[in-house]
Structure formats: structure tokens, C-alpha cells
Design a protein around this motif. Structure first.
Motif, short mmCIF file in Angstrom:
data_model
loop_
_atom_site.label_atom_id
_atom_site.label_comp_id
_atom_site.label_asym_id
_atom_site.label_seq_id
_atom_site.Cartn_x
_atom_site.Cartn_y
_atom_site.Cartn_z
N TYR A 13 0.83 -1.21 0.00
CA TYR A 13 0.00 0.00 0.00
C TYR A 13 0.86 1.25 0.00
O TYR A 13 1.97 1.26 0.54
CB TYR A 13 -0.89 0.05 1.26
N ILE A 14 0.28 2.32 -0.57
CA ILE A 14 0.83 3.65 -0.33
C ILE A 14 -0.08 4.30 0.71
O ILE A 14 -1.23 3.89 0.88
CB ILE A 14 0.91 4.52 -1.62
N THR A 23 -1.12 -0.80 -3.94
CA THR A 23 -0.20 -0.52 -5.05
C THR A 23 -0.45 -1.48 -6.20
O THR A 23 -1.12 -2.50 -6.04
CB THR A 23 1.27 -0.65 -4.60
N SER A 24 0.11 -1.16 -7.33
CA SER A 24 0.02 -2.05 -8.49
C SER A 24 0.78 -3.34 -8.22
O SER A 24 1.72 -3.38 -7.42
CB SER A 24 0.63 -1.38 -9.72
N ASN A 25 0.37 -4.37 -8.89
CA ASN A 25 1.00 -5.68 -8.77
C ASN A 25 2.45 -5.59 -9.24
O ASN A 25 2.71 -5.30 -10.41
CB ASN A 25 0.23 -6.70 -9.60
N LYS A 70 -7.80 -0.39 -13.20
CA LYS A 70 -7.30 -0.54 -11.83
C LYS A 70 -7.32 -2.01 -11.39
O LYS A 70 -6.42 -2.46 -10.69
CB LYS A 70 -8.10 0.35 -10.87
N VAL A 71 -8.35 -2.75 -11.81
CA VAL A 71 -8.40 -4.18 -11.49
C VAL A 71 -7.23 -4.90 -12.16
O VAL A 71 -6.53 -5.70 -11.54
CB VAL A 71 -9.75 -4.81 -11.91
N VAL A 79 -6.73 -9.51 -4.52
CA VAL A 79 -5.38 -9.07 -4.14
C VAL A 79 -4.34 -9.81 -4.98
O VAL A 79 -4.58 -10.91 -5.46
CB VAL A 79 -5.11 -9.30 -2.64
N TRP A 80 -3.19 -9.19 -5.15
CA TRP A 80 -2.13 -9.80 -5.95
C TRP A 80 -1.15 -10.62 -5.13
O TRP A 80 -0.31 -11.30 -5.67
CB TRP A 80 -1.39 -8.75 -6.79
#
Length: 114
Positions: A13-14, A23-25, A70-71, A79-80
Motif C-alpha cells: 500500500y501507499i 499498489t500495483s502488482n 485498476k483491477v 489481491v495480488w
């Protein structure tokens, strides 16, 4: 404001104004990430354009494209990570297990972070 937001120790997370945002994967290739970010930004511009002309149908369509990007980036949806840890996306930092780590990282002189 600095250019890089604060992140949680695990990088999931940010932290923005006391709230966690996923955050991105990190497993995405740079090319995949770049393409998805371009799609996301195009969709956000479409949302703004639809709002400027007061077109609710176009805005709804554009917001759907924002969500889809975003997904695919891993910022929403499943979640990734695979360790079974819960998702705290959009939760207030103070209400999560990350609160103690953030407090420990706070400046010792009592200054608050922006």
C-alpha cells in the motif's frame, strides 16, 4: 509534498492522508504496467470530458474503464499477494495492523507528516 508517497513495509500500500491505497502488482512487466497506466489515464480523461459536457452515460462508461484498468493493475479486485493476508485497501491507516509500523517510522521530533 515529495514525489514518492510513503509505503507500508511490505510494499502493498501507499499511504495518502492517513489512508491505505493498494499498489500495483509488482509482478507486472514494465510494458504491461505502462500500457495499463496509459489506459487508466485515458479513461480518467474521458471521465473529465464527460463531466464537462454533463453526459452521465459517457461518464458511467468511462468510470467503468477506470475500474477495469485498476483491477488489471491489481489496485482493485482480487489481491495480488498469495499469503492469505487481508486487504486493507481504502482503510484508515490507524485502523490497520500497519498503524504501529507507521508510528515507529514517524519523525522523533514530533513533526507531523503532510
Amino acid at each position: 509534498m515529495t514525489g514518492t508517497p510513503e509505503t507500508t513495509p511490505d510494499g502493498r500500500y501507499i499511504i495518502v492522508r492517513g489512508r491505505l491505497w493498494r499498489t500495483s502488482n509488482p509482478a507486472l512487466s514494465e510494458d504491461q504496467r505502462e500500457s495499463l497506466v496509459k489506459r487508466l489515464m485515458d479513461a480518467r480523461r474521458s471521465v473529465a470530458a464527460a463531466r464537462r459536457v454533463n453526459d452521465p452515460a459517457a461518464e458511467k462508461l468511462a468510470r467503468g474503464k477506470v475500474h477495469a484498468a485498476k483491477v488489471e493493475l491489481g489496485e482493485r479486485g482480487p489481491v495480488w499477494w498469495s499469503d492469505g493476508a487481508p486487504d486493507y485497501n481504502r482503510h484508515l491507516l490507524k485502523n490497520t495492523p500497519y498503524a504501529d509500523a507507521a508510528q515507529a517510522a514517524a519523525p522523533a521530533d514530533g513533526d507531523s507528516r503532510p
